[in-house]
Each structure stands twice: as structure tokens, then as C-alpha cells.
Write an enzyme that holds these catalytic residues in place. Structure first.
Site, PDB file in Angstrom:
ATOM      1  CB  SER A 166      -4.904   1.842   3.261  1.00 35.12           C
ATOM      2  OG  SER A 166      -4.165   0.621   2.240  1.00 35.12           O
TER       3      SER A 166
ATOM      4  CE  LYS B 116      -4.369   1.916  -1.547  1.00 31.53           C
ATOM      5  NZ  LYS B 116      -3.906   0.399  -1.015  1.00 31.53           N
TER       6      LYS B 116
ATOM      7  CB  SER C 190      -1.002  -0.010   1.375  1.00 33.40           C
ATOM      8  OG  SER C 190      -2.466  -0.561   0.617  1.00 33.40           O
TER       9      SER C 190
END
Length: 186
Positions: free
Chosen positions: A89, A35, A32
Site C-alpha cells: 500500500s 489502489k 487504499s
């Protein structure tokens, strides 16, 4: 100091001095943290953050079958999608941001890789905007550079440190909390 991660780098952001390293050159999937690059590409594109985008069936994770609190059909502003991607997330938000980029998902992924190259991230490659694919890879050394670059975006700093957010979707109100435990442990 016991660090259970396979790879790590602790860097003084002011001086650039490396305070701790453990296999900092190893290229591994980055999950993640992807991102952050998604956010930088969205902001660099200067697309209208107030534009409404819709979560569509193609935003549903079929790779890892991760959950989401955003049902297909949810309409939200691009800025809200960015907030949820960074704070919670939220994978569907991140995917929708890439999908609605000018030129679509392919152009978005190309922009992610171009941004990585521009930042000198030689160990970094992106396959998609959520971090679900193991094709998103980097080294701890590159990630330190990427985090430093992301820190220069005031909206990224604000959204990654926001404790919670409320999103209105039609008649529904959805509440999200930051998933980073450090935010809650003052």
C-alpha cells in the site's frame, strides 16, 4: 456475526450470491482499496512495465502526511511501483504511477472514473490514485464488482498475495512485506 464496518457485503465470487449485507448501498470513502483501480488502469494502458520512473516531490503525501520508505529521487521500474502499491500500500508508488501515465495525473484520474463507469460502478468516484483523498468513494456493492474485476488480472492477483519483495534503489536495498495480515495467517 458482528461486523464493525459501517458498510459490508460478502459475496460468493462463483455464484454472485450475497451471503451477508450491511448498508451495502452506502457511499463512503474507500481508502487504499483505490489502489486496485489504480492497478487496473495501469495495466489497461499497457505502458511499459520495465520503464524506470522516479519518485518526485509531488508524490509525497501532503494531505494526510503518511510515511513512505521510498525517498524522493528513488528510481524503480513501473512494475516495481505497481507491486509496492498493491502489496505494501505504498502511496508514493501509486501516485507516481498516476503521475507518469500518458497525459499525467488528470488523465489517469479520468481513466479511473471511465473504468468505474465501464464496470457499472454507479456509486464510485475517484479523485486520485492512492486512496488518501476522501473524494475516492464507493459502496460495498460496487467494491464487490471492482474486486471481482481486479481478480481477472493475473498480475494483480500475484502482487496482492506476494508476501515480500526486495527493491534495489541505487546502492540501497529496500525490503517490503505485505501489509495484509491474511497473507501471513495461513
Amino acid at each position: 456475526l458482528v461486523v464493525r464496518s459501517a458498510s459490508a457485503l460478502v459475496e460468493d465470487q462463483q455464484t454472485g450470491q450475497h451471503l451477508f449485507q450491511k448498508q451495502a448501498e452506502a457511499v463512503l470513502p474507500i481508502a487504499s482499496i483505490t489502489k486496485l483501480m489504480t492497478a487496473m488502469v495501469v495495466l489497461d494502458a499497457q505502458t511499459d512495465l520495465q520503464e524506470m520512473i522516479t519518485i518526485e516531490s509531488e508524490d509525497v503525501d501532503i494531505l494526510r502526511h503518511s510515511g513512505s520508505r521510498l525517498p524522493v529521487g528513488t528510481r524503480l521500474m513501473r512494475e516495481e511501483a505497481l507491486l509496492l502499491a498493491l502489496m505494501a500500500s505504498e502511496n508514493r508508488s501509486a501516485h507516481a504511477l498516476g503521475r507518469t501515465h500518458p497525459g499525467g495525473l488528470g488523465a489517469f484520474t479520468a481513466a479511473m472514473n471511465a473504468k468505474a463507469a465501464a464496470l457499472g460502478l454507479t456509486d464510485t468516484r475517484f479523485a486520485e490514485p492512492t486512496g488518501l483523498s476522501s473524494g475516492n468513494v464507493s459502496s460495498a456493492r460496487d467494491l464487490a464488482r471492482m474486486v471481482d474485476a481486479a481478480y481477472r488480472y493475473p498480475l494483480v492477483r500475484e502482487f496482492t498475495t506476494r508476501e515480500e519483495a526486495t527493491i534495489r534503489s541505487g546502492r540501497r536495498t529496500l525490503e517490503f512485506r505485505n501489509i495484509n495480515r491474511l497473507i501471513w495467517n495461513h
